[in-house]
Design a protein around this motif. Structure first.
Motif, PDB file in Angstrom:
ATOM      1  N   GLU A  51       0.834  -1.207   0.000  1.00 43.94           N
ATOM      2  CA  GLU A  51       0.000   0.000   0.000  1.00 43.94           C
ATOM      3  C   GLU A  51       0.868   1.256   0.000  1.00 43.94           C
ATOM      4  O   GLU A  51       0.504   2.270  -0.616  1.00 43.94           O
ATOM      5  N   ALA A  55       0.744   4.233  -2.720  1.00 50.06           N
ATOM      6  CA  ALA A  55       0.579   5.621  -2.278  1.00 50.06           C
ATOM      7  C   ALA A  55       1.717   6.498  -2.792  1.00 50.06           C
ATOM      8  O   ALA A  55       1.515   7.658  -3.155  1.00 50.06           O
ATOM      9  N   ASP A  58       1.019   7.172  -6.422  1.00 47.43           N
ATOM     10  CA  ASP A  58      -0.127   8.067  -6.627  1.00 47.43           C
ATOM     11  C   ASP A  58       0.015   9.397  -5.907  1.00 47.43           C
ATOM     12  O   ASP A  58      -0.900  10.227  -5.955  1.00 47.43           O
ATOM     13  N   ASP A  60      -0.115  10.023  -2.765  1.00 51.56           N
ATOM     14  CA  ASP A  60      -1.105  10.157  -1.693  1.00 51.56           C
ATOM     15  C   ASP A  60      -0.468  10.732  -0.435  1.00 51.56           C
ATOM     16  O   ASP A  60       0.738  10.590  -0.204  1.00 51.56           O
ATOM     17  N   PHE A  62      -0.603  11.266   3.938  1.00 47.75           N
ATOM     18  CA  PHE A  62      -1.013  10.658   5.202  1.00 47.75           C
ATOM     19  C   PHE A  62      -0.780  11.679   6.313  1.00 47.75           C
ATOM     20  O   PHE A  62       0.203  12.427   6.280  1.00 47.75           O
ATOM     21  N   THR A  80       3.324  13.387   1.957  1.00 47.66           N
ATOM     22  CA  THR A  80       3.131  12.332   0.966  1.00 47.66           C
ATOM     23  C   THR A  80       3.867  11.081   1.443  1.00 47.66           C
ATOM     24  O   THR A  80       4.745  11.148   2.319  1.00 47.66           O
ATOM     25  N   ALA A  81       3.531   9.949   0.857  1.00 49.41           N
ATOM     26  CA  ALA A  81       4.202   8.701   1.224  1.00 49.41           C
ATOM     27  C   ALA A  81       5.707   8.824   1.008  1.00 49.41           C
ATOM     28  O   ALA A  81       6.516   8.367   1.826  1.00 49.41           O
TER      29      ALA A  81
END
Length: 218
Positions: A51, A55, A58, A60, A62, A80-81
């Protein structure tokens, strides 16, 4: 033991080249400094490594609260990741274990390699200190137009490694990734043969022409 270190900025094809080299060189293994870092970061974010990879791809974000002092309210951070990976490495791990922790972990591992291992292929060396490791050949993957992200802490390190390699061509090689995957693999095969990592192809024997049948007498 031979160590092949694939170096270059993000997006040039280091992981792809490492995967290819592992299929080209018998009894070779992949090693990634980032493997332990990804495991630590994923656990901190309560997600799986798979995951985390998605992420990162993309972009993403957190959010979580970092409590730097026990008993006191922490600070909420959103990253971001990819930035969380950098944060864990640069802010949490290295201040305790030192800047060379990931490279040192590899060297400790190589003291007891798996039996029969011919080569270790690395795709994320970034620090100039790694230039002095014994039995290491650096292969810079150069992809036209890809110069990396200058905002990351690794950008200058990679440039420093490249500058050191420019003065030591015996230890450093370059592959230009400017074509198809098949062309990239062909270049890696030729490189491996030239360096003696794999046997050179045996020239095909040319069949001798068969003698012509004697002419029949009338």
């Amino acid at each position: 033991m031979l160590q092949i270190s694939l170096v270059g900025h993000e997006g040039v094809g280091k992981d792809t080249s490492a995967d290819m080299l592992q299929t080209i060189i018998s009894n070779s293994v992949r090693y990634s400094h980032a493997a332990a870092l990804k495991t630590m970061t994923a656990k901190m974010l309560s997600i799986t490594v798979e995951e985390l990879e998605i992420a990162k791809r993309d972009n993403d974000t957190f959010s979580m609260t970092i409590d730097n002092t026990a008993g006191l309210p922490g600070t909420a951070k959103t990253k971001t990741a990819r930035d969380w990976l950098i944060y864990v490495s640069e802010e949490l791990v290295k201040p305790i274990f030192g800047n060379d922790i990931w490279a040192s972990a590899l060297q400790a591992l190589l003291k007891n390699p798996l039996e029969g291992t011919q080569a270790v292929i690395k795709s994320d060396d970034r620090y100039p200190v790694e230039f002095d490791f014994e039995n290491t050949v650096f292969v810079f993957i150069d992809k036209p137009g890809v110069t990396g992200d200058s905002t990351t802490p690794y950008w200058e390190h990679i440039n420093a490694l490249q500058a050191m390699c420019a003065q030591n061509t015996d230890k450093c090689l370059t592959i230009v990734n400017d074509g198809t995957l098949e062309e990239l693999r062909d270049k890696l095969v030729v490189l491996a043969q030239q360096k003696g990592w794999v046997p050179a192809p045996t020239p095909k024997a040319v069949a001798a022409p068969s003698p012509s049948s004697p002419a029949r007498r009338p």
